[in-house]
Motif scaffolding. Structure first.
Motif, PDB file in Angstrom:
ATOM      1  N   LEU A  22       5.885  31.846 -30.781  1.00  0.00           N
ATOM      2  CA  LEU A  22       6.359  33.180 -31.175  1.00  0.00           C
ATOM      3  C   LEU A  22       7.657  33.046 -31.966  1.00  0.00           C
ATOM      4  O   LEU A  22       8.647  32.511 -31.441  1.00  0.00           O
ATOM      5  N   TYR A  23       7.663  33.524 -33.181  1.00  0.00           N
ATOM      6  CA  TYR A  23       8.854  33.499 -34.044  1.00  0.00           C
ATOM      7  C   TYR A  23       9.486  32.108 -34.129  1.00  0.00           C
ATOM      8  O   TYR A  23      10.711  31.971 -34.138  1.00  0.00           O
ATOM      9  N   GLY A  24       8.687  31.068 -34.161  1.00  0.00           N
ATOM     10  CA  GLY A  24       9.203  29.716 -34.273  1.00  0.00           C
ATOM     11  C   GLY A  24       9.791  29.166 -32.986  1.00  0.00           C
ATOM     12  O   GLY A  24      10.456  28.143 -33.001  1.00  0.00           O
ATOM     13  N   LEU A  25       9.557  29.824 -31.877  1.00  0.00           N
ATOM     14  CA  LEU A  25      10.062  29.372 -30.579  1.00  0.00           C
ATOM     15  C   LEU A  25       8.910  28.782 -29.763  1.00  0.00           C
ATOM     16  O   LEU A  25       7.775  29.213 -29.873  1.00  0.00           O
ATOM     17  N   THR A  26       9.247  27.820 -28.906  1.00  0.00           N
ATOM     18  CA  THR A  26       8.253  27.254 -28.009  1.00  0.00           C
ATOM     19  C   THR A  26       8.064  28.192 -26.815  1.00  0.00           C
ATOM     20  O   THR A  26       8.824  29.140 -26.620  1.00  0.00           O
ATOM     21  N   ALA A  27       7.058  27.898 -26.007  1.00  0.00           N
ATOM     22  CA  ALA A  27       6.786  28.742 -24.833  1.00  0.00           C
ATOM     23  C   ALA A  27       7.977  28.716 -23.876  1.00  0.00           C
ATOM     24  O   ALA A  27       8.330  29.750 -23.282  1.00  0.00           O
ATOM     25  N   ARG A  28       8.610  27.562 -23.713  1.00  0.00           N
ATOM     26  CA  ARG A  28       9.793  27.454 -22.835  1.00  0.00           C
ATOM     27  C   ARG A  28      10.927  28.341 -23.349  1.00  0.00           C
ATOM     28  O   ARG A  28      11.570  29.057 -22.579  1.00  0.00           O
ATOM     29  N   GLN A  29      11.176  28.310 -24.645  1.00  0.00           N
ATOM     30  CA  GLN A  29      12.250  29.101 -25.221  1.00  0.00           C
ATOM     31  C   GLN A  29      11.954  30.596 -25.104  1.00  0.00           C
ATOM     32  O   GLN A  29      12.846  31.388 -24.802  1.00  0.00           O
ATOM     33  N   VAL A  30      10.703  30.983 -25.321  1.00  0.00           N
ATOM     34  CA  VAL A  30      10.316  32.388 -25.185  1.00  0.00           C
ATOM     35  C   VAL A  30      10.517  32.840 -23.745  1.00  0.00           C
ATOM     36  O   VAL A  30      11.004  33.951 -23.487  1.00  0.00           O
ATOM     37  N   ALA A  31      10.175  31.981 -22.781  1.00  0.00           N
ATOM     38  CA  ALA A  31      10.335  32.338 -21.370  1.00  0.00           C
ATOM     39  C   ALA A  31      11.807  32.540 -21.018  1.00  0.00           C
ATOM     40  O   ALA A  31      12.150  33.476 -20.274  1.00  0.00           O
ATOM     41  N   VAL A  33      14.364  33.393 -23.079  1.00  0.00           N
ATOM     42  CA  VAL A  33      14.874  34.609 -23.726  1.00  0.00           C
ATOM     43  C   VAL A  33      14.247  35.857 -23.089  1.00  0.00           C
ATOM     44  O   VAL A  33      14.928  36.868 -22.889  1.00  0.00           O
ATOM     45  N   ALA A  34      12.969  35.789 -22.731  1.00  0.00           N
ATOM     46  CA  ALA A  34      12.316  36.939 -22.092  1.00  0.00           C
ATOM     47  C   ALA A  34      12.901  37.201 -20.706  1.00  0.00           C
ATOM     48  O   ALA A  34      13.050  38.359 -20.300  1.00  0.00           O
ATOM     49  N   GLY A  35      13.241  36.141 -19.985  1.00  0.00           N
ATOM     50  CA  GLY A  35      13.871  36.327 -18.676  1.00  0.00           C
ATOM     51  C   GLY A  35      15.214  37.019 -18.789  1.00  0.00           C
ATOM     52  O   GLY A  35      15.535  37.930 -18.016  1.00  0.00           O
ATOM     53  N   LEU A  39      16.350  40.797 -17.435  1.00  0.00           N
ATOM     54  CA  LEU A  39      17.551  41.115 -16.650  1.00  0.00           C
ATOM     55  C   LEU A  39      18.367  42.229 -17.305  1.00  0.00           C
ATOM     56  O   LEU A  39      18.901  43.098 -16.618  1.00  0.00           O
ATOM     57  N   VAL A  40      18.458  42.194 -18.620  1.00  0.00           N
ATOM     58  CA  VAL A  40      19.176  43.256 -19.338  1.00  0.00           C
ATOM     59  C   VAL A  40      18.445  44.592 -19.149  1.00  0.00           C
ATOM     60  O   VAL A  40      19.069  45.630 -18.918  1.00  0.00           O
ATOM     61  N   TRP A  41      17.121  44.564 -19.242  1.00  0.00           N
ATOM     62  CA  TRP A  41      16.348  45.790 -19.029  1.00  0.00           C
ATOM     63  C   TRP A  41      16.551  46.325 -17.611  1.00  0.00           C
ATOM     64  O   TRP A  41      16.707  47.527 -17.417  1.00  0.00           O
ATOM     65  N   VAL A  68      20.183  32.512 -25.475  1.00  0.00           N
ATOM     66  CA  VAL A  68      19.755  31.941 -26.749  1.00  0.00           C
ATOM     67  C   VAL A  68      20.285  30.519 -26.901  1.00  0.00           C
ATOM     68  O   VAL A  68      19.565  29.625 -27.337  1.00  0.00           O
ATOM     69  N   VAL A  69      21.532  30.273 -26.498  1.00  0.00           N
ATOM     70  CA  VAL A  69      22.091  28.921 -26.585  1.00  0.00           C
ATOM     71  C   VAL A  69      21.340  27.958 -25.667  1.00  0.00           C
ATOM     72  O   VAL A  69      21.009  26.834 -26.067  1.00  0.00           O
ATOM     73  N   VAL A  70      21.010  28.405 -24.468  1.00  0.00           N
ATOM     74  CA  VAL A  70      20.251  27.541 -23.532  1.00  0.00           C
ATOM     75  C   VAL A  70      18.849  27.302 -24.077  1.00  0.00           C
ATOM     76  O   VAL A  70      18.332  26.185 -24.010  1.00  0.00           O
TER      77      VAL A  70
END
Length: 74
Positions: A22-31, A33-35, A39-41, A68-70
């Motif tokens: 998704l958008y050049g991100l791996t599944a780990r990175q998407v997970a 950022v989605a997490g 939390l923000v939601w 995003v940095v992590v």
């Protein structure tokens, strides 16, 4: 025709690289950022009636920045 050496196929040089989902991100990175987005939601839903939206939004920026940095780091 197979020829003397059998069937040949080209293999990309980076076949061990993780797939971009998704958008050049791996599944780990998407997970990750989605997490953080979840939390923000959750904070928005719980604190929305008590705090102004600007306070919640400004407070969410450092959390999302760390996520995003992590996610981008290795």
């Amino acid at each position: 025709m197979a020829g003397e050496y059998g069937v040949q196929a080209q293999v990309p040089g980076d076949f061990e690289a993780p797939d971009k989902v998704l958008y050049g991100l791996t599944a780990r990175q998407v997970a990750i950022v989605a997490g953080a987005g979840g939390l923000v939601w959750l904070a928005w839903r719980l604190l929305g009636p008590v705090l102004p939206p600007a306070v919640i939004g400004i407070s969410a920026l450092p959390e999302l920045g760390v996520a995003v940095v992590v996610a981008e780091g290795r």
